[in-house]
Design an enzyme around this catalytic site. Structure first.
Site, PDB file in Angstrom:
ATOM      1  N   LYS A   1       0.973  -1.575   0.020  1.00 39.64           N
ATOM      2  CA  LYS A   1       0.238   0.099   0.026  1.00 39.64           C
ATOM      3  C   LYS A   1       0.656   1.528   0.345  1.00 39.64           C
ATOM      4  CE  LYS A   1      -1.226  -0.283   5.404  1.00 39.64           C
ATOM      5  NZ  LYS A   1      -2.479  -0.275   5.936  1.00 39.64           N
TER       6      LYS A   1
ATOM      7  N   ALA B   1      13.172  -2.369  11.883  1.00 41.89           N
ATOM      8  CA  ALA B   1      12.907  -3.446  12.741  1.00 41.89           C
ATOM      9  C   ALA B   1      15.278  -3.863  12.852  1.00 41.89           C
ATOM     10  CB  ALA B   1      13.600  -5.337  12.318  1.00 41.89           C
TER      11      ALA B   1
ATOM     12  N   GLY C   1      17.699  -7.471  15.508  1.00 41.77           N
ATOM     13  CA  GLY C   1      17.863  -8.740  14.761  1.00 41.77           C
ATOM     14  C   GLY C   1      16.891 -10.297  14.435  1.00 41.77           C
TER      15      GLY C   1
ATOM     16  N   GLU D   1      19.767 -10.546  23.910  1.00 33.02           N
ATOM     17  CA  GLU D   1      17.997 -10.187  24.424  1.00 33.02           C
ATOM     18  C   GLU D   1      17.208 -10.340  25.279  1.00 33.02           C
ATOM     19  OE1 GLU D   1      15.798  -8.923  20.418  1.00 33.02           O
ATOM     20  OE2 GLU D   1      18.228  -7.904  19.664  1.00 33.02           O
TER      21      GLU D   1
ATOM     22  N   ASP E   1      -4.935  -4.467   9.054  1.00 36.01           N
ATOM     23  CA  ASP E   1      -6.015  -4.584   7.546  1.00 36.01           C
ATOM     24  C   ASP E   1      -6.207  -5.970   7.335  1.00 36.01           C
ATOM     25  OD1 ASP E   1      -5.638  -1.816   7.127  1.00 36.01           O
ATOM     26  OD2 ASP E   1      -4.668  -1.789   4.845  1.00 36.01           O
TER      27      ASP E   1
ATOM     28  N   HIS F   1       6.303  -2.008  23.300  1.00 38.15           N
ATOM     29  CA  HIS F   1       7.917  -2.267  23.515  1.00 38.15           C
ATOM     30  C   HIS F   1       8.102  -1.198  24.550  1.00 38.15           C
ATOM     31  CE1 HIS F   1      12.387  -1.493  22.818  1.00 38.15           C
ATOM     32  NE2 HIS F   1      12.180  -2.680  21.855  1.00 38.15           N
TER      33      HIS F   1
ATOM     34  N   ARG G   1      10.165  -8.250  28.030  1.00 36.81           N
ATOM     35  CA  ARG G   1       9.614  -6.847  27.193  1.00 36.81           C
ATOM     36  C   ARG G   1       7.755  -6.693  28.757  1.00 36.81           C
ATOM     37  NH1 ARG G   1       9.560  -7.486  21.030  1.00 36.81           N
ATOM     38  NH2 ARG G   1      12.377  -6.484  21.187  1.00 36.81           N
TER      39      ARG G   1
ATOM     40  N   HIS H   1       3.731  -2.098  19.804  1.00 38.63           N
ATOM     41  CA  HIS H   1       5.261  -2.818  19.213  1.00 38.63           C
ATOM     42  C   HIS H   1       4.648  -4.227  17.948  1.00 38.63           C
ATOM     43  CE1 HIS H   1       8.662  -3.039  17.959  1.00 38.63           C
ATOM     44  NE2 HIS H   1       9.167  -4.428  18.403  1.00 38.63           N
TER      45      HIS H   1
ATOM     46  N   ARG I   1       5.010 -12.146  22.580  1.00 39.54           N
ATOM     47  CA  ARG I   1       6.921 -12.972  21.543  1.00 39.54           C
ATOM     48  C   ARG I   1       8.234 -12.312  22.903  1.00 39.54           C
ATOM     49  NH1 ARG I   1       9.369  -9.276  17.282  1.00 39.54           N
ATOM     50  NH2 ARG I   1       8.791  -7.467  19.195  1.00 39.54           N
TER      51      ARG I   1
ATOM     52  N   SER J   1       9.742 -13.120  15.232  1.00 33.48           N
ATOM     53  CA  SER J   1       8.818 -13.221  15.370  1.00 33.48           C
ATOM     54  C   SER J   1       9.935 -12.536  13.563  1.00 33.48           C
ATOM     55  CB  SER J   1       8.941 -10.720  15.227  1.00 33.48           C
ATOM     56  OG  SER J   1       8.862 -10.287  15.807  1.00 33.48           O
ATOM     57  N   LEU J   2      11.672 -11.842  13.124  1.00 35.16           N
ATOM     58  CA  LEU J   2      11.687 -11.731  12.031  1.00 35.16           C
ATOM     59  C   LEU J   2      11.852 -13.288  11.588  1.00 35.16           C
ATOM     60  CD1 LEU J   2      14.054  -9.519  11.566  1.00 35.16           C
ATOM     61  CD2 LEU J   2      11.844  -9.719  10.502  1.00 35.16           C
TER      62      LEU J   2
HETATM   63  C1  LIG Z   1      10.857  -0.460  15.034  1.00 36.19           C
HETATM   64  C2  LIG Z   1      10.638  -1.852  14.723  1.00 36.19           C
HETATM   65  C3  LIG Z   1      11.637  -2.565  15.680  1.00 36.19           C
HETATM   66  C4  LIG Z   1      11.102  -4.454  15.506  1.00 36.19           C
HETATM   67  N1  LIG Z   1      12.628  -5.397  15.461  1.00 36.19           N
HETATM   68  C5  LIG Z   1      12.553  -6.136  15.220  1.00 36.19           C
HETATM   69  C6  LIG Z   1      13.886  -7.120  15.426  1.00 36.19           C
HETATM   70  O1  LIG Z   1      14.875  -6.071  15.937  1.00 36.19           O
HETATM   71  N2  LIG Z   1      13.603  -8.207  15.531  1.00 36.19           N
HETATM   72  C7  LIG Z   1      12.211  -8.854  15.185  1.00 36.19           C
HETATM   73  O2  LIG Z   1      12.279 -10.357  14.982  1.00 36.19           O
HETATM   74  N3  LIG Z   1      11.432  -8.240  15.002  1.00 36.19           N
HETATM   75  C8  LIG Z   1      11.296  -6.601  15.200  1.00 36.19           C
HETATM   76  N4  LIG Z   1      10.138  -6.527  15.168  1.00 36.19           N
HETATM   77  C9  LIG Z   1       9.043  -6.891  14.061  1.00 36.19           C
HETATM   78  C10 LIG Z   1       9.205  -7.009  12.801  1.00 36.19           C
HETATM   79  O3  LIG Z   1      10.358  -5.890  12.812  1.00 36.19           O
HETATM   80  C11 LIG Z   1       7.619  -7.005  11.935  1.00 36.19           C
HETATM   81  O4  LIG Z   1       7.294  -7.949  12.661  1.00 36.19           O
HETATM   82  C12 LIG Z   1       7.778  -7.813  11.069  1.00 36.19           C
HETATM   83  O5  LIG Z   1       9.328  -7.531  10.184  1.00 36.19           O
HETATM   84  C13 LIG Z   1       7.159  -8.514  10.086  1.00 36.19           C
HETATM   85  O6  LIG Z   1       6.992  -9.177   8.828  1.00 36.19           O
HETATM   86  P1  LIG Z   1       5.425  -9.089   7.875  1.00 36.19           P
HETATM   87  O7  LIG Z   1       6.442  -9.016   6.275  1.00 36.19           O
HETATM   88  O8  LIG Z   1       4.446 -10.034   9.229  1.00 36.19           O
HETATM   89  O9  LIG Z   1       5.120  -7.484   7.396  1.00 36.19           O
HETATM   90  P2  LIG Z   1       5.404  -6.119   7.425  1.00 36.19           P
HETATM   91  O10 LIG Z   1       7.212  -6.215   6.955  1.00 36.19           O
HETATM   92  O11 LIG Z   1       5.362  -5.018   8.532  1.00 36.19           O
HETATM   93  O12 LIG Z   1       5.100  -5.443   5.968  1.00 36.19           O
HETATM   94  C14 LIG Z   1       3.660  -6.121   5.185  1.00 36.19           C
HETATM   95  C15 LIG Z   1       3.031  -5.346   4.302  1.00 36.19           C
HETATM   96  O13 LIG Z   1       1.852  -5.435   3.931  1.00 36.19           O
HETATM   97  C16 LIG Z   1       1.123  -3.501   3.301  1.00 36.19           C
HETATM   98  N5  LIG Z   1       0.178  -3.822   3.446  1.00 36.19           N
HETATM   99  C17 LIG Z   1      -0.413  -3.784   4.999  1.00 36.19           C
HETATM  100  N6  LIG Z   1      -1.462  -3.795   4.408  1.00 36.19           N
HETATM  101  C18 LIG Z   1      -1.721  -3.536   2.705  1.00 36.19           C
HETATM  102  C19 LIG Z   1      -2.983  -3.677   2.575  1.00 36.19           C
HETATM  103  N7  LIG Z   1      -4.246  -3.174   2.564  1.00 36.19           N
HETATM  104  N8  LIG Z   1      -2.738  -3.722   0.998  1.00 36.19           N
HETATM  105  C20 LIG Z   1      -1.704  -3.625   0.690  1.00 36.19           C
HETATM  106  N9  LIG Z   1      -0.278  -3.991   1.613  1.00 36.19           N
HETATM  107  C21 LIG Z   1      -1.049  -4.072   2.107  1.00 36.19           C
HETATM  108  C22 LIG Z   1       2.867  -3.189   4.221  1.00 36.19           C
HETATM  109  O14 LIG Z   1       2.559  -1.591   3.508  1.00 36.19           O
HETATM  110  C23 LIG Z   1       3.891  -3.905   4.105  1.00 36.19           C
HETATM  111  O15 LIG Z   1       4.297  -3.895   2.889  1.00 36.19           O
HETATM  112  C24 LIG Z   1      10.090  -4.618  14.502  1.00 36.19           C
HETATM  113  C25 LIG Z   1       9.398  -4.114  15.031  1.00 36.19           C
HETATM  114  C26 LIG Z   1       9.120  -2.779  14.700  1.00 36.19           C
HETATM  115  C27 LIG Z   1       8.217  -1.920  14.298  1.00 36.19           C
END
Ligand SMILES: Cc1cc2nc3c(=O)[nH]c(=O)nc-3n(C[C@H](O)[C@H](O)[C@H](O)COP(=O)(O)OP(=O)(O)OC[C@H]3O[C@@H](n4cnc5c(N)ncnc54)[C@H](O)[C@@H]3O)c2cc1C
Length: 540
Positions: free
Chosen positions: A34, A45, A48, A115, A222, A243, A289, A350, A385, A390-391
């Site tokens: 989106k 993230a 790591g 961590e 969403d 967080h 956490r 978070h 978690r 999560s990654l």
């Molecule tokens: C600041 C921060 C730090 C973090 N640090 C860590 C870490 O160190 N280690 C760890 O394991 N986890 C960490 N996390 C959590 C981790 O980053 C996420 O859980 C993980 O990246 C989620 O990946 P994902 O592919 O599920 O979603 P996302 O990476 O969030 O991707 C979601 C995608 O869906 C798209 N999208 C959403 N709704 C729609 C829609 N209606 N139509 C089209 N596209 C849409 C978005 O634009 C995006 O491209 C962190 C999170 C944050 C916010």
């Protein structure tokens, strides 16, 4: 306009992109996302990705730590499968170019961070911008594939199921099928019909349901709302991870100060300089956490201060700049030199531990609809978690889902789609009441923060339920008579997800993991050692 493809992927974070790379061997792929292609939670993230690489670590220990954090609600089989698949998936990321920080000497092994909640160093990272590196390498790899198309600025509105067929009446026990999604081309303001043999929901988290969050603007839940509307079950949405340490600054825009800062020896202090974590947990700053977030919340409520402080001024200056370049740079840009000054921090929403229920192959209850990543509820995280899991879960479940899709797509060689109607704008007019959108969004975020935040009570949850019911009714009416826009899509989804979080929180009459209710402060294994599953009412 209509698009037909083999695989439709909604979301371009680590989950969607990893899956895309794998299923591109099987057929054509369309990814809708989106905003820009890299905008995702993944991109932010820092800490790591947790996985077993060191000689003094083991799958057993990673499993044990994860189960302990999950407070009785993890599915041990799922955790074991994810933990065991972890090293292979992390190595695949390294193979596509993710330049994980390595130790000097020692055979150039990954430098593994420690961590909160982990008993061993096991967090592979790229300095403190792991997510950005993973995201950009995945996007680059995806762009090198001729049969993958990324449609940026395209927001999925609804999953396409039988409910969209004219005159459809569901037979008893008939399984709901997914044939793709209606997708809004945000720039052209046009809704496309995207038909696919298999759809993957990888839309990430829902931090934007709350006023304070570390999540970027895309995280509006969403996928959870779309799947629930279409008939999928969702679970455990009461478990929202706050967080403990988001940067507190007027211009900070919810910037995260990674867990790894505490892992490297960061100390939490009150304004007076007093350390307080030893009052709350024997592992002090390295407690899980939720414990740290609640401790800070308690100290802030007690003192009336706006923030507490994270102190790393005792660490070597060179080390700080090398290990935390992003945090150092961000704070410096706001006038805080973290090598000499304490970092002001507050807790912020978070991570969503619950989500769309899926099995070990990433299959949801809806036929041909898979899910992975933060939007999914796999059973990995339970009630809390473990940091950096999560990654790991996202990349491993993308792999599980891709393997399963391989078998599935064989039987779908020549799919025939039923006559799916184009998105209808009939009877729709602009009432020029757009102020409702920003007002309602703001209102939801505020009461979710105040009533359904880190510490909950029966009264506050009931108040929140009353408010969300009124709002949902208003927003649904608005949605029906106004043209679909990006803002309306998000508002509707935020409201639905807020309602689901409240419902889950009300049903869990105990305190466990991330869910803390002052009226039920104890854990109740006899009645609540189980998931909170909400069956969909199929509103689509
Ligand atoms: C600041 C921060 C730090 C973090 N640090 C860590 C870490 O160190 N280690 C760890 O394991 N986890 C960490 N996390 C959590 C981790 O980053 C996420 O859980 C993980 O990246 C989620 O990946 P994902 O592919 O599920 O979603 P996302 O990476 O969030 O991707 C979601 C995608 O869906 C798209 N999208 C959403 N709704 C729609 C829609 N209606 N139509 C089209 N596209 C849409 C978005 O634009 C995006 O491209 C962190 C999170 C944050 C916010």
């Amino acid at each position: 306009m209509e698009i037909k493809t083999d695989f439709l992927i909604i979301g371009s974070g680590i989950g969607g992109l990893s899956y895309a790379l794998k299923v591109s061997e099987l057929g054509d792929v369309v990814i809708v996302t989106k905003k820009g292609d890299t905008e995702s939670n993944t991109n932010y993230a820092q800490g790591g990705i947790a996985s077993v690489f060191s000689k003094d670590d083991s799958f057993e220990l990673h499993l044990e730590d994860t189960l302990k954090a999950g407070d009785g609600l993890c599915n041990p089989e799922v955790v074991r499968r994810v933990v065991e698949a972890g090293p292979g998936c992390v190595k695949e990321l390294a193979k596509i170019g993710v330049n994980f920080t390595r130790k000097r000497g020692e055979d150039h092994q990954f430098d593994l961070g420690l961590e909160g909640g982990h008993s061993k160093n096991r967090v592979a990272h790229v300095a403190d911008f792991t997510g950005r590196e993973i995201e950009s390498c995945l996007v680059e790899a995806v762009k090198s594939k001729k049969n993958i198309r990324i449609l940026e600025n395209h927001a999925a509105v609804d999953l396409i199921t039988q409910h969209h067929l004219q005159g459809y009446k569901r037979k008893p026990h008939e399984k709901i099928k997914c044939w793709g999604a209606y997708v809004l081309d945000i720039e052209k303001n046009q809704v496309l019909t995207c038909l696919a043999k298999i759809t993957l929901l990888a839309t990430g988290g829902a931090g934007r349901v709350y006023l304070h969050t570390t999540n970027p603007s895309i995280a509006t839940g969403d996928g959870i709302a779309m799947a629930y509307r279409a008939g999928a079950s969702v679970a455990n949405l009461e478990f929202i991870q706050f967080h403990p340490t988001a940067l507190y600054h007027l211009e900070g825009n919810s910037f995260l100060v990674s867990e790894a800062v505490r892992g490297e020896g960061g100390i939490l202090r009150l304004k007076s300089g007093e350390m307080f974590m030893e009052k709350y947990h024997p592992r002090k700053e390295l407690a899980p956490r939720d414990v740290v977030a609640r401790a800070i919340d308690h100290e802030l409520k007690r003192s009336g201060d706006a923030c507490v402080y994270l102190d790393i001024t005792h660490l070597d200056q060179k080390f700080i700049k090398l290990r935390f370049p992003q945090i150092y740079g961000k704070c410096l840009s706001l006038g805080i030199d973290i090598t000499r000054e304490w970092i002001p921090v507050v807790p912020a929403a978070h991570y969503v531990c619950g989500g769309v229920v899926c099995d070990l192959e990433g299959k949801t209850g809806i036929e041909n609809l898979y899910t992975c990543g933060e939007v999914a509820y796999t059973g990995m995280h339970g009630a809390n978690r473990l940091a950096s899991n999560s990654l790991l879960e996202a990349v491993v479940f993308a792999d599980f889902a891709a393997r399963s899709s391989k078998d599935e797509s064989r039987s779908l060689k020549d799919p025939s789609f039923p006559p799916i109607p184009q998105w209808s704008l009939k009877g729709v007019f602009d009432q020029e009441e757009w102020v409702i959108i920003s007002h309602n969004r703001d209102w939801i975020q505020r009461f979710m923060w105040d009533y359904v935040g880190i510490v909950r009570s029966n009264r506050r949850l009931e108040q929140a339920r009353k408010r969300i019911r009124i709002l949902l009714d208003e927003i649904t009416q608005f949605y029906k008579v106004n043209p679909v826009t990006y803002d309306v899509i998000e508002l509707r989804n935020i409201a639905i997800v807020a309602g689901l979080i409240i419902e889950c929180a009300i049903r869990r009459k105990e305190s466990r993991g991330l869910h803390y209710n002052i009226d039920f402060p104890e854990k109740d294994d006899e009645n609540f050692l189980k998931d909170t599953v909400l069956e969909s009412e199929e509103e689509a």
